[in-house]
Design an enzyme around this catalytic site. Structure first.
Site, PDB file in Angstrom:
ATOM      1  N   TYR A 262       3.696  16.691  -1.656  1.00 58.03           N
ATOM      2  CA  TYR A 262       4.511  16.179  -2.761  1.00 58.03           C
ATOM      3  C   TYR A 262       4.225  17.061  -3.972  1.00 58.03           C
ATOM      4  O   TYR A 262       3.071  17.163  -4.391  1.00 58.03           O
ATOM      5  CB  TYR A 262       4.129  14.736  -3.094  1.00 58.03           C
ATOM      6  CG  TYR A 262       4.474  13.733  -2.003  1.00 58.03           C
ATOM      7  CD1 TYR A 262       3.614  13.492  -0.936  1.00 58.03           C
ATOM      8  CD2 TYR A 262       5.673  13.016  -2.056  1.00 58.03           C
ATOM      9  CE1 TYR A 262       3.931  12.575   0.060  1.00 58.03           C
ATOM     10  CE2 TYR A 262       5.995  12.100  -1.063  1.00 58.03           C
ATOM     11  CZ  TYR A 262       5.131  11.880  -0.010  1.00 58.03           C
ATOM     12  OH  TYR A 262       5.449  10.980   0.973  1.00 58.03           O
TER      13      TYR A 262
ATOM     14  N   PRO B  95      12.873   7.172  -1.969  1.00 58.33           N
ATOM     15  CA  PRO B  95      12.156   7.632  -0.770  1.00 58.33           C
ATOM     16  C   PRO B  95      10.770   8.225  -1.035  1.00 58.33           C
ATOM     17  O   PRO B  95      10.070   8.577  -0.084  1.00 58.33           O
ATOM     18  CB  PRO B  95      13.092   8.700  -0.193  1.00 58.33           C
ATOM     19  CG  PRO B  95      13.893   9.169  -1.358  1.00 58.33           C
ATOM     20  CD  PRO B  95      14.039   8.002  -2.280  1.00 58.33           C
TER      21      PRO B  95
ATOM     22  N   LYS C  58       8.719   4.348   2.110  1.00 62.34           N
ATOM     23  CA  LYS C  58       8.513   2.939   2.462  1.00 62.34           C
ATOM     24  C   LYS C  58       9.745   2.253   3.067  1.00 62.34           C
ATOM     25  O   LYS C  58       9.629   1.155   3.613  1.00 62.34           O
ATOM     26  CB  LYS C  58       8.090   2.140   1.209  1.00 62.34           C
ATOM     27  CG  LYS C  58       6.709   2.480   0.720  1.00 62.34           C
ATOM     28  CD  LYS C  58       5.648   1.922   1.650  1.00 62.34           C
ATOM     29  CE  LYS C  58       4.309   2.546   1.449  1.00 62.34           C
ATOM     30  NZ  LYS C  58       3.645   3.007   2.663  1.00 62.34           N
TER      31      LYS C  58
END
Ligand code: APR
Ligand code: PHB
Length: 400
Positions: free
Chosen positions: A207, A299, A303
């Site tokens: 990320y 997103p 989850k």
């Protein structure tokens, strides 16, 4: 026009992961069910969505009898990486959660496994059912009508499960005053591509927060990658050539990582809006909502599918209690039980989205504050642990 009538115990609207998993769990318990789906099977399988499963979701696939695909094709991840200010920071998710893991396995594959299982068991799924309409769900005799070609069909049931996603007919059939909706729409989208190239990071999702916006490196297998970049909400897929995508992705990662990205032609490219949404309650008489029909998360925390799976676990248990033990306790508690878990995941997904994206109105200062929070997070065991325990997901019985 011709008409037909039939009856089942649970009529399920929607053959996405929620509807299919519910059907499989009910079938295993000997509860009869029929699924009505507006689209064709090919269309359902063409939708590419996220691909990270919590252990609770993997366990549910096994319980439903469809665990083989994830066992053979899933990739276990023990960590995630956060990139910010051009540096990578691993978070040892497994070490921080007493050994828990997440598994990379695409939602499309989950859906396909469930579809194959359903047809191998001879269970009824009616695809391309048009004009689906719900009737009398505030009584003990609910029913659904739908058309196939020139014929109108009526399906009577003990219960209706609305598993028909955010734009479905189930939630829309509830009188306005009976449902409370909470919503936050984010001022950007995600442009995602799928490409048959080896993933840059086969054992950790990455990320990235950067001044140019968020980016994500994920995978579907050792030969198929999934990457995303944050993009303006009104961009069109046609604005993004593959070259533009790869250049933008690399510009948002640290230089070493960027240099290792293997590029190739995209096999899918799409833009998704980001939204947080919850409808309360999730039960209206004999109609129960599950999955995206009741809630949406952005997103960023992966989850969506996991929440859908746990709704369905609670709902199948509630129906099993009703039919096998003549107890209404499960159906009476369904909504409150789900919503507790849902709001925890909503908070987490909103928080991670807020931390990782560039917001148009808070540019310079907002960026610096995000970097300070990320720096705190990666150097604080308490915060890294909090991120990790939310990432691997809460236990099924956390609220009891
Ligand atoms: N009649 C019949 N079927 C319908 C109708 C209708 N009026 N409206 C929608 N559907 C179908 C859709 O075509 C779709 O196949 O319901 C299905 C809903 O599937 P999903 O949108 O995949 O929702 P769900 O099964 O709850 O899955 C949740 O999907 O979007 C992701 O992040 C989300 O991963 C999560 C998962
Ligand atoms: C994906 O693999 O598509 C994916 C992974 C992690 C996310 C979102 C999407 O947070």
């Amino acid at each position: 026009m011709n008409t037909t009538q039939k009856r089942t115990q649970v009529a399920i609207i929607g053959a996405g992961p929620s509807g299919l998993l519910l059907g499989a769990l009910l079938h295993r318990a000997g509860i009869d069910n029929v699924i009505l789906e507006r689209q064709s099977p090919e269309y359902v399988l063409s939708r590419i969505r996220a691909g990270i499963l919590e252990q609770v979701s993997v366990d549910l696939l096994h319980e439903a009898g469809v665990g083989q695909g994830v066992t053979l094709g899933g990739t276990v991840h023990n960590s995630i990486e956060l990139v910010f200010a051009n540096k990578r920071h691993p978070i040892d998710v497994t070490g921080l959660t007493n050994g828990k893991v997440v598994t990379a396995y695409g939602q499309t594959e989950v859906t396909k496994d469930l579809m194959d299982h359903r047809s191998s068991q001879g269970l009824e799924t009616i695809y391309e059912a048009k004009d689906v309409a719900l009737h009398n769900f505030d009584s003990t005799q609910p029913s659904i009508t739908y058309t196939l070609g020139e014929t109108t069909h009526t399906l009577q049931a003990d219960f209706i499960a609305g598993c028909d996603g955010f734009h479905g007919v189930s939630r829309a059939s509830v009188p306005k005053g009976a449902v409370q909706e909470y919503e936050k729409v984010y001022p950007f989208g995600w442009l995602g591509i799928l490409a048959d190239v080896p993933p840059v990071s086969p054992h950790a999702i990455i990320y990235a927060n950067s001044e140019r916006g968020f980016a994500l490196c994920s995978m579907r297998s050792m030969t198929r990658s999934r990457y995303y970049v944050q993009c303006p909400i009104d961009d069109k897929v046609s604005d993004w050539s593959d070259d533009r995508f790869w250049t933008e992705l690399k510009s948002r990662l640290d230089p070493e990582l960027a240099s290792r990205i293997v590029t190739g032609p995209s096999i899918e490219k799409s833009i998704a809006p980001l939204r947080s949404f919850v409808a309360e309650p999730m039960r209206f008489g004999r109609l129960f909502l599950a999955g995206d029909a009741a809630h949406i998360v952005p997103p960023t925390g992966a989850k969506g599918l996991n929440l859908a799976a746990t709704d369905v676990k609670y709902l199948s248990s509630a129906f099993i209690e009703y039919f096998k033990e003549q107890s209404s306790a499960g159906i009476d508690h369904y909504s409150a039980r789900c919503l507790k878990r849902i709001w925890r995941a909503e908070r987490f997904s909103w928080w991670l989205t807020s931390l990782m994206h560039r917001f148009p109105d808070t540019a310079g200062f907002g960026q610096k504050v995000q970097e300070a929070e990320l720096d705190y997070l990666v150097h604080s065991e308490a915060l890294s642990k909090s991120l990790s325990e939310n990432y691997v997901g809460l236990p099924l019985d956390f609220a009891e």
